[in-house]
Design a protein around this motif. Structure first.
Motif, mmCIF file in Angstrom:
data_model
loop_
_atom_site.group_PDB
_atom_site.id
_atom_site.type_symbol
_atom_site.label_atom_id
_atom_site.label_comp_id
_atom_site.label_asym_id
_atom_site.label_seq_id
_atom_site.Cartn_x
_atom_site.Cartn_y
_atom_site.Cartn_z
ATOM 1 N N VAL A 219 -34.830 -2.510 16.342
ATOM 2 C CA VAL A 219 -36.013 -2.037 16.284
ATOM 3 C C VAL A 219 -37.105 -2.304 16.141
ATOM 4 O O VAL A 219 -37.977 -2.771 16.513
ATOM 5 C CB VAL A 219 -35.431 -0.289 15.804
ATOM 6 C CG1 VAL A 219 -37.014 0.158 15.505
ATOM 7 C CG2 VAL A 219 -34.362 0.826 16.759
ATOM 8 N N ASN A 220 -36.359 -2.891 15.271
ATOM 9 C CA ASN A 220 -38.124 -3.797 14.119
ATOM 10 C C ASN A 220 -38.086 -4.935 14.684
ATOM 11 O O ASN A 220 -38.788 -5.742 15.148
ATOM 12 C CB ASN A 220 -36.712 -4.167 12.361
ATOM 13 C CG ASN A 220 -38.291 -2.945 12.074
ATOM 14 O OD1 ASN A 220 -38.913 -2.572 11.865
ATOM 15 N ND2 ASN A 220 -36.445 -1.726 11.508
ATOM 16 N N LEU A 221 -37.094 -5.922 15.330
ATOM 17 C CA LEU A 221 -37.007 -7.152 15.689
ATOM 18 C C LEU A 221 -38.389 -7.240 17.729
ATOM 19 O O LEU A 221 -39.062 -7.910 17.700
ATOM 20 C CB LEU A 221 -35.679 -8.223 16.005
ATOM 21 C CG LEU A 221 -35.682 -7.557 17.198
ATOM 22 C CD1 LEU A 221 -35.578 -8.216 18.347
ATOM 23 C CD2 LEU A 221 -33.658 -8.022 16.176
ATOM 24 N N PHE B 12 -41.295 -6.604 16.314
ATOM 25 C CA PHE B 12 -42.168 -8.137 15.745
ATOM 26 C C PHE B 12 -42.093 -8.902 16.547
ATOM 27 O O PHE B 12 -43.039 -9.431 16.822
ATOM 28 C CB PHE B 12 -40.805 -8.316 14.586
ATOM 29 C CG PHE B 12 -40.768 -8.144 13.810
ATOM 30 C CD1 PHE B 12 -41.499 -7.344 12.773
ATOM 31 C CD2 PHE B 12 -39.636 -8.501 13.406
ATOM 32 C CE1 PHE B 12 -41.499 -6.855 11.774
ATOM 33 C CE2 PHE B 12 -39.428 -7.887 11.940
ATOM 34 C CZ PHE B 12 -39.588 -7.024 11.530
ATOM 35 N N MET B 13 -41.703 -8.969 17.660
ATOM 36 C CA MET B 13 -42.214 -9.240 19.341
ATOM 37 C C MET B 13 -42.818 -8.917 19.833
ATOM 38 O O MET B 13 -43.149 -9.731 20.888
ATOM 39 C CB MET B 13 -41.084 -9.491 20.320
ATOM 40 C CG MET B 13 -39.406 -10.531 19.248
ATOM 41 S SD MET B 13 -39.746 -12.195 18.722
ATOM 42 C CE MET B 13 -39.866 -12.338 20.739
ATOM 43 N N ASP B 14 -43.558 -8.100 20.007
ATOM 44 C CA ASP B 14 -44.608 -7.411 20.415
ATOM 45 C C ASP B 14 -46.112 -7.983 19.972
ATOM 46 O O ASP B 14 -46.844 -7.376 19.264
ATOM 47 C CB ASP B 14 -44.668 -5.651 20.525
ATOM 48 C CG ASP B 14 -45.846 -5.182 21.627
ATOM 49 O OD1 ASP B 14 -46.286 -5.885 22.405
ATOM 50 O OD2 ASP B 14 -46.507 -3.876 20.838
ATOM 51 N N GLY B 15 -45.787 -9.175 20.343
ATOM 52 C CA GLY B 15 -47.123 -9.732 19.692
ATOM 53 C C GLY B 15 -48.160 -10.251 20.480
ATOM 54 O O GLY B 15 -49.271 -10.753 20.257
ATOM 55 N N ALA C 135 -35.966 -13.902 17.197
ATOM 56 C CA ALA C 135 -36.773 -12.742 16.244
ATOM 57 C C ALA C 135 -35.953 -13.848 14.175
ATOM 58 O O ALA C 135 -35.841 -13.637 13.368
ATOM 59 C CB ALA C 135 -36.646 -11.266 16.414
ATOM 60 N N THR C 136 -34.399 -13.879 15.310
ATOM 61 C CA THR C 136 -33.858 -13.743 14.150
ATOM 62 C C THR C 136 -33.854 -15.143 13.925
ATOM 63 O O THR C 136 -33.287 -15.483 12.141
ATOM 64 C CB THR C 136 -32.439 -13.799 15.190
ATOM 65 O OG1 THR C 136 -31.734 -12.144 15.443
ATOM 66 C CG2 THR C 136 -31.066 -13.630 13.437
ATOM 67 N N HIS D 32 -43.326 -17.036 15.301
ATOM 68 C CA HIS D 32 -42.146 -16.585 16.653
ATOM 69 C C HIS D 32 -42.138 -17.838 17.517
ATOM 70 O O HIS D 32 -43.653 -18.230 17.193
ATOM 71 C CB HIS D 32 -42.049 -15.206 17.270
ATOM 72 C CG HIS D 32 -42.159 -14.134 16.502
ATOM 73 N ND1 HIS D 32 -40.842 -13.288 16.063
ATOM 74 C CD2 HIS D 32 -42.965 -13.414 15.841
ATOM 75 C CE1 HIS D 32 -39.859 -12.784 15.829
ATOM 76 N NE2 HIS D 32 -41.410 -12.306 15.150
ATOM 77 N N PHE D 33 -41.511 -18.237 18.112
ATOM 78 C CA PHE D 33 -41.381 -19.149 18.873
ATOM 79 C C PHE D 33 -42.076 -18.724 19.320
ATOM 80 O O PHE D 33 -43.052 -20.011 20.365
ATOM 81 C CB PHE D 33 -40.182 -19.168 19.634
ATOM 82 C CG PHE D 33 -38.577 -19.628 18.641
ATOM 83 C CD1 PHE D 33 -39.310 -21.714 18.721
ATOM 84 C CD2 PHE D 33 -38.382 -19.073 17.459
ATOM 85 C CE1 PHE D 33 -38.391 -22.120 17.227
ATOM 86 C CE2 PHE D 33 -37.438 -20.008 16.793
ATOM 87 C CZ PHE D 33 -37.689 -21.118 16.433
#
Length: 346
Positions: free
Chosen positions: A158-160, A163-166, A260-261, A281-282
């Motif tokens: 849920v958190n990643l 995070f990825m919604d950038g 994310a990881t 993030h990449f």
């Protein structure tokens, strides 16, 4: 068995209608609510943002509302679904609404890490409680240990997703292929029928949001969208894994999980405060190096479509060899994408 077959037959006729109805509801809600988003839910640029001007957020509330409402109507108005399916859907809706409310409050005023973490844990527990009777994702483990690991994994996922919604369209490039893949797997008869309904509804709702988030975005999902959407994906992926298709459940979200990881582990090893906003993030590094937003999300979308194909392949063949081969190819694709982002040039 007869009830399940009736449910699949009902979805077969109603599947396209579920997707289109969710798309229309999402599109309509966003159009109606945009003045409120503009007035009360502006996202100001911060250390994680890729936008430079205040932009309305809150589109996620329309996406989640459309997906949940259409799913509920499809399941609760059909006599083909069991009482157990109705009860499971109620728990999932309550869990998603909890995170939508928490996300909305956090978008307006920071709630703090502890409050959000507790709400997320409660939501994951509700989702696990919604599993079909007797379902296990890892039947070789004691049930208490399996449930504890699922809680931890659900919290991270849920958190990643959040995070990825950038950047613009990143969530569209993830959620649309993933839910389409789950719908395809469900069409094989490999999942509980309610999973197919939710996958189709969430797919349509994200398609309704897509025009507003197209680069340069006029609207963001916000935490009120990314958190419950991540939760719905957790539930769907757990159902895929619990139906005996662990390889498919790993493949479908593999890029988001890997990016994310690895980023988290890199930040931990560098001694950074992982709870602080960042742009490492990449995919964000590729943007910072000069790659356009469309170039980034197109690559993510195409890799995700390939992961969907590999996941469907592993389910259709249903053999250990096919699953291992699909996982190896998927890992290679994701590794290539991450490497290309890490070494991106304008």
């Amino acid at each position: 068995m007869a009830a399940a077959q009736d449910a699949w037959q009902a979805i077969g006729f109603a599947g396209p209608l579920i997707l289109v109805a969710s798309l229309i509801v999402s599109l309509t809600l966003i159009t109606l609510l945009q003045p409120l988003f503009q007035r009360y839910a502006l996202a100001l640029p911060n250390g994680r943002s890729s936008h430079s001007a205040p932009t309305p957020q809150g589109g996620g509330i329309a996406v989640v509302a459309a997906a949940l409402a259409v799913s509920a109507v499809a399941i609760w108005t059909s006599h083909a679904f069991t009482i157990e399916a109705h009860a499971s859907m109620l728990l999932v809706i309550l869990a998603a609404l909890l995170l939508a409310v928490v996300g909305m409050a956090d978008d307006i005023r920071d709630l703090g890490v502890v409050a959000k973490f507790i709400a997320q844990a409660i939501a994951i527990v509700l989702v696990i409680a919604a599993f079909p009777a007797g379902m296990h994702v890892a039947p070789f483990l004691p049930e208490w240990l399996e449930r504890a690991l699922l809680l931890a994994a659900g919290l991270w996922f849920v958190n990643l997703v959040n995070f990825m919604d950038g950047i613009d369209w990143m969530m569209v490039a993830e959620v649309v292929p993933l839910t389409a893949g789950i719908a395809v797997i469900g069409a094989f008869g490999a999942l509980p029928p309610e999973a197919l309904v939710v996958a189709l509804a969430l797919n349509g709702a994200m398609l309704g949001f897509a025009p507003f988030n197209r680069p340069v975005a006029r609207l963001f999902l916000g935490d009120m969208g990314s958190l419950p959407i991540g939760l719905l994906m957790v539930w769907l992926l757990y159902l895929v894994a619990g139906s005996g298709h662990l390889a498919a459940a790993i493949l479908l979200p593999l890029y988001f999980v890997a990016d994310a990881t690895i980023t988290l582990l890199r930040r931990l090893s560098a001694g950074e405060r992982i709870w602080q906003a960042h742009r490492t993030h990449f995919y964000q590094r590729a943007r910072a190096a000069g790659m356009s937003t469309m170039a980034v999300v197109t690559r993510v979308f195409l890799v995700n479509c390939s992961l969907v194909t590999l996941a469907a392949f592993s389910v259709a063949l249903a053999s250990p060899v096919a699953s291992i081969a699909a996982l190896a190819l998927g890992a290679a694709l994701v590794g290539w994408l991450i490497a290309s982002f890490a070494h991106a040039r304008a």
